[in-house]
Design a protein around this motif. Sequence first.
Motif, PDB file in Angstrom:
ATOM      1  N   PHE A 188       0.848  -1.189   0.000  1.00  0.00           N
ATOM      2  CA  PHE A 188       0.000   0.000   0.000  1.00  0.00           C
ATOM      3  C   PHE A 188       0.889   1.246   0.000  1.00  0.00           C
ATOM      4  CE2 PHE A 188      -2.268  -3.338   2.368  1.00  0.00           C
ATOM      5  CZ  PHE A 188      -3.419  -3.436   1.602  1.00  0.00           C
ATOM      6  N   VAL A 189       0.635   2.127  -0.948  1.00  0.00           N
ATOM      7  CA  VAL A 189       1.342   3.402  -0.997  1.00  0.00           C
ATOM      8  C   VAL A 189       0.300   4.510  -0.911  1.00  0.00           C
ATOM      9  CG1 VAL A 189       2.884   4.901  -2.301  1.00  0.00           C
ATOM     10  CG2 VAL A 189       3.200   2.419  -2.385  1.00  0.00           C
ATOM     11  N   LEU A 190       0.535   5.448  -0.021  1.00  0.00           N
ATOM     12  CA  LEU A 190      -0.374   6.571   0.187  1.00  0.00           C
ATOM     13  C   LEU A 190       0.361   7.874  -0.066  1.00  0.00           C
ATOM     14  CD1 LEU A 190      -1.797   5.422   3.658  1.00  0.00           C
ATOM     15  CD2 LEU A 190      -2.980   5.218   1.469  1.00  0.00           C
ATOM     16  N   ASP A 191      -0.312   8.824  -0.693  1.00  0.00           N
ATOM     17  CA  ASP A 191       0.235  10.163  -0.748  1.00  0.00           C
ATOM     18  C   ASP A 191       0.100  10.784   0.652  1.00  0.00           C
ATOM     19  OD1 ASP A 191       0.044  13.265  -1.291  1.00  0.00           O
ATOM     20  OD2 ASP A 191       0.897  12.373  -3.099  1.00  0.00           O
ATOM     21  N   GLU A 192       0.997  11.687   0.985  1.00  0.00           N
ATOM     22  CA  GLU A 192       0.934  12.321   2.314  1.00  0.00           C
ATOM     23  C   GLU A 192      -0.394  13.022   2.535  1.00  0.00           C
ATOM     24  OE1 GLU A 192       3.436  15.418   5.168  1.00  0.00           O
ATOM     25  OE2 GLU A 192       4.355  14.688   3.302  1.00  0.00           O
ATOM     26  N   ALA A 193      -1.035  13.464   1.453  1.00  0.00           N
ATOM     27  CA  ALA A 193      -2.343  14.122   1.588  1.00  0.00           C
ATOM     28  C   ALA A 193      -3.352  13.219   2.288  1.00  0.00           C
ATOM     29  CB  ALA A 193      -2.868  14.518   0.216  1.00  0.00           C
ATOM     30  N   ALA A 194      -3.233  11.900   2.074  1.00  0.00           N
ATOM     31  CA  ALA A 194      -4.192  10.955   2.671  1.00  0.00           C
ATOM     32  C   ALA A 194      -4.079  10.919   4.184  1.00  0.00           C
ATOM     33  CB  ALA A 194      -3.973   9.564   2.089  1.00  0.00           C
ATOM     34  N   ILE A 195      -2.880  11.105   4.721  1.00  0.00           N
ATOM     35  CA  ILE A 195      -2.718  11.046   6.177  1.00  0.00           C
ATOM     36  C   ILE A 195      -2.870  12.418   6.827  1.00  0.00           C
ATOM     37  CG2 ILE A 195      -1.197   9.049   5.908  1.00  0.00           C
ATOM     38  CD1 ILE A 195       1.132  10.912   6.824  1.00  0.00           C
TER      39      ILE A 195
ATOM     40  N   VAL B   9       4.504   5.944   2.581  1.00  0.00           N
ATOM     41  CA  VAL B   9       3.919   7.237   2.233  1.00  0.00           C
ATOM     42  C   VAL B   9       4.850   8.005   1.300  1.00  0.00           C
ATOM     43  CG1 VAL B   9       3.226   9.494   3.141  1.00  0.00           C
ATOM     44  CG2 VAL B   9       2.572   7.407   4.356  1.00  0.00           C
ATOM     45  N   VAL B  10       4.247   8.596   0.263  1.00  0.00           N
ATOM     46  CA  VAL B  10       4.982   9.512  -0.616  1.00  0.00           C
ATOM     47  C   VAL B  10       4.866  10.906   0.000  1.00  0.00           C
ATOM     48  CG1 VAL B  10       5.158  10.511  -2.923  1.00  0.00           C
ATOM     49  CG2 VAL B  10       4.442   8.134  -2.655  1.00  0.00           C
ATOM     50  N   PRO B  11       5.973  11.483   0.461  1.00  0.00           N
ATOM     51  CA  PRO B  11       5.890  12.788   1.136  1.00  0.00           C
ATOM     52  C   PRO B  11       5.634  13.925   0.157  1.00  0.00           C
ATOM     53  CG  PRO B  11       8.195  12.148   0.877  1.00  0.00           C
ATOM     54  CD  PRO B  11       7.364  10.982   0.396  1.00  0.00           C
ATOM     55  N   PHE B  12       5.107  15.021   0.676  1.00  0.00           N
ATOM     56  CA  PHE B  12       4.885  16.196  -0.167  1.00  0.00           C
ATOM     57  C   PHE B  12       6.183  16.636  -0.851  1.00  0.00           C
ATOM     58  CE2 PHE B  12       1.184  17.463   2.768  1.00  0.00           C
ATOM     59  CZ  PHE B  12       0.259  16.880   1.927  1.00  0.00           C
ATOM     60  N   SER B  13       7.305  16.427  -0.164  1.00  0.00           N
ATOM     61  CA  SER B  13       8.592  16.868  -0.697  1.00  0.00           C
ATOM     62  C   SER B  13       9.006  16.110  -1.952  1.00  0.00           C
ATOM     63  CB  SER B  13       9.688  16.710   0.362  1.00  0.00           C
ATOM     64  OG  SER B  13       9.799  15.349   0.764  1.00  0.00           O
ATOM     65  N   ALA B  14       8.342  14.993  -2.262  1.00  0.00           N
ATOM     66  CA  ALA B  14       8.670  14.217  -3.468  1.00  0.00           C
ATOM     67  C   ALA B  14       8.278  14.969  -4.734  1.00  0.00           C
ATOM     68  CB  ALA B  14       7.969  12.860  -3.432  1.00  0.00           C
TER      69      ALA B  14
ATOM     70  N   ASP C 253      10.719   5.135   8.091  1.00  0.00           N
ATOM     71  CA  ASP C 253      10.484   6.583   7.996  1.00  0.00           C
ATOM     72  C   ASP C 253       8.998   6.887   7.866  1.00  0.00           C
ATOM     73  OD1 ASP C 253      13.147   7.188   8.246  1.00  0.00           O
ATOM     74  OD2 ASP C 253      13.518   7.469   6.099  1.00  0.00           O
ATOM     75  N   THR C 254       8.257   5.990   7.206  1.00  0.00           N
ATOM     76  CA  THR C 254       6.810   6.158   7.128  1.00  0.00           C
ATOM     77  C   THR C 254       6.190   6.098   8.518  1.00  0.00           C
ATOM     78  OG1 THR C 254       6.562   5.307   4.870  1.00  0.00           O
ATOM     79  CG2 THR C 254       4.662   5.080   6.322  1.00  0.00           C
ATOM     80  N   ARG C 255       6.638   5.153   9.347  1.00  0.00           N
ATOM     81  CA  ARG C 255       6.105   5.061  10.717  1.00  0.00           C
ATOM     82  C   ARG C 255       6.422   6.332  11.517  1.00  0.00           C
ATOM     83  NH1 ARG C 255       6.865  -0.612  10.027  1.00  0.00           N
ATOM     84  NH2 ARG C 255       9.091  -0.529  10.558  1.00  0.00           N
ATOM     85  N   LEU C 256       7.609   6.902  11.307  1.00  0.00           N
ATOM     86  CA  LEU C 256       7.949   8.152  11.991  1.00  0.00           C
ATOM     87  C   LEU C 256       7.018   9.281  11.557  1.00  0.00           C
ATOM     88  CD1 LEU C 256      11.872   8.086  11.856  1.00  0.00           C
ATOM     89  CD2 LEU C 256      10.421   7.809  13.883  1.00  0.00           C
ATOM     90  N   LEU C 257       6.754   9.368  10.260  1.00  0.00           N
ATOM     91  CA  LEU C 257       5.848  10.396   9.753  1.00  0.00           C
ATOM     92  C   LEU C 257       4.437  10.193  10.293  1.00  0.00           C
ATOM     93  CD1 LEU C 257       5.289  12.818   7.919  1.00  0.00           C
ATOM     94  CD2 LEU C 257       4.960  11.212   6.022  1.00  0.00           C
ATOM     95  N   LEU C 258       3.965   8.948  10.308  1.00  0.00           N
ATOM     96  CA  LEU C 258       2.632   8.652  10.837  1.00  0.00           C
ATOM     97  C   LEU C 258       2.540   8.995  12.323  1.00  0.00           C
ATOM     98  CD1 LEU C 258       1.993   5.214   9.082  1.00  0.00           C
ATOM     99  CD2 LEU C 258       0.765   7.337   8.638  1.00  0.00           C
ATOM    100  N   THR C 259       3.609   8.717  13.062  1.00  0.00           N
ATOM    101  CA  THR C 259       3.635   9.024  14.495  1.00  0.00           C
ATOM    102  C   THR C 259       3.554  10.525  14.719  1.00  0.00           C
ATOM    103  OG1 THR C 259       4.961   7.051  14.953  1.00  0.00           O
ATOM    104  CG2 THR C 259       4.961   8.780  16.634  1.00  0.00           C
ATOM    105  N   ARG C 260       4.324  11.291  13.946  1.00  0.00           N
ATOM    106  CA  ARG C 260       4.276  12.756  14.078  1.00  0.00           C
ATOM    107  C   ARG C 260       2.887  13.287  13.726  1.00  0.00           C
ATOM    108  NH1 ARG C 260       9.395  12.593  11.489  1.00  0.00           N
ATOM    109  NH2 ARG C 260       8.467  13.300   9.528  1.00  0.00           N
ATOM    110  N   ALA C 261       2.316  12.747  12.632  1.00  0.00           N
ATOM    111  CA  ALA C 261       0.980  13.201  12.219  1.00  0.00           C
ATOM    112  C   ALA C 261      -0.062  12.884  13.286  1.00  0.00           C
ATOM    113  CB  ALA C 261       0.608  12.556  10.895  1.00  0.00           C
ATOM    114  N   ALA C 262       0.061  11.714  13.923  1.00  0.00           N
ATOM    115  CA  ALA C 262      -0.889  11.327  14.977  1.00  0.00           C
ATOM    116  C   ALA C 262      -0.768  12.263  16.181  1.00  0.00           C
ATOM    117  CB  ALA C 262      -0.630   9.887  15.398  1.00  0.00           C
ATOM    118  N   HIS C 263       0.466  12.611  16.553  1.00  0.00           N
ATOM    119  CA  HIS C 263       0.664  13.534  17.682  1.00  0.00           C
ATOM    120  C   HIS C 263       0.073  14.904  17.381  1.00  0.00           C
ATOM    121  CE1 HIS C 263       2.783  10.737  20.063  1.00  0.00           C
ATOM    122  NE2 HIS C 263       3.965  10.805  19.438  1.00  0.00           N
ATOM    123  N   GLU C 264       0.163  15.327  16.119  1.00  0.00           N
ATOM    124  CA  GLU C 264      -0.383  16.629  15.737  1.00  0.00           C
ATOM    125  C   GLU C 264      -1.903  16.662  15.865  1.00  0.00           C
ATOM    126  OE1 GLU C 264       1.086  17.421  11.827  1.00  0.00           O
ATOM    127  OE2 GLU C 264       3.186  17.412  12.475  1.00  0.00           O
TER     128      GLU C 264
END
Length: 284
Positions: free
Chosen positions: A170-177, A207-212, A271-282
């Motif tokens: 599964f690949v998600l764009d960052e917009a999805a999270i 996750v494909v980050p916005f920076s991609a 790195d995806t898990r790190l991004l998801l963790t940060r997004a969840a904290h936000e």
Amino acid sequence: MTEPSAAPALRRRELAHALRQLREDTGLRATEVTSQLGFSPSKLSRIETGNRPIGLDDLQRLCRLYQVDEAEYQRLAELAIASRQESRWRKLGEMDPVTVEFADLEDAATSIKDYKTSVITGLLQTPAYTSALMRGFQPHLPEYEIRDRVRARALRQEIVLARTDRQLEFVLDEAAIRRVVGGAQVMREQLLHLIELSRESMVSIRVVPFSAGVHPGMDSLFTILSFAEEVRDIVYVDSLAGIVTRSETAEIQRYRAAFSRIDSLALTASDTRLLLTRAAHEMN
């Protein structure tokens, strides 16, 4: 009563592949078959693409024309019978025919490659996220129907994710999270659920980050299903108009190339898990 089949759509496509191969092996053109058997061109085309089931009478006529031996005919007849059985998903009355076929094939696939731009993939959604999403997509949908659809999706998740012999990417764009669906609490639970699922050995979530920057999947949502049987891969493309199926070789190659490119731009699993963790904290 006949027990509902897990994947009649797959059996129909498996039979279609076999019949087309038999015709080509005998050197017959489609026009010759339709002329000799009195089929319309569209009927033979739908049989050979798996877009319609075939009756045993028509199967017998094709097998006689292709000089198929008894053992092979019996195998094909079993496929024909299985292809006409009721899908287990059709018993869930809220699913339309296209979704029933998709669920059939999703159930039977040995590999699922899925890309989404602005929503979490259905197989990865929490019930609360699914419910909020459906309310947003179809605000006039009755509550009982939303509950039924949420239940059907949860059942699909249970069946697909329970198998350990299939590859799930599964690949998600960052917009999805980042897009908040159902409020902060619902979204936080959804992101934590993604982190938990990503630790399963047969599940890859990246996750494909916005920076991609710009990439081939920015305006598309699609799923590529592959099978152990001799059946061509199938691509399902989701849009406002509904699900569109692609099974032509050139189209499959195009979507495979797009997925490969998108996948190359995605973060690693850790790195995806790190991004998801940060997004969840936000979301707090």
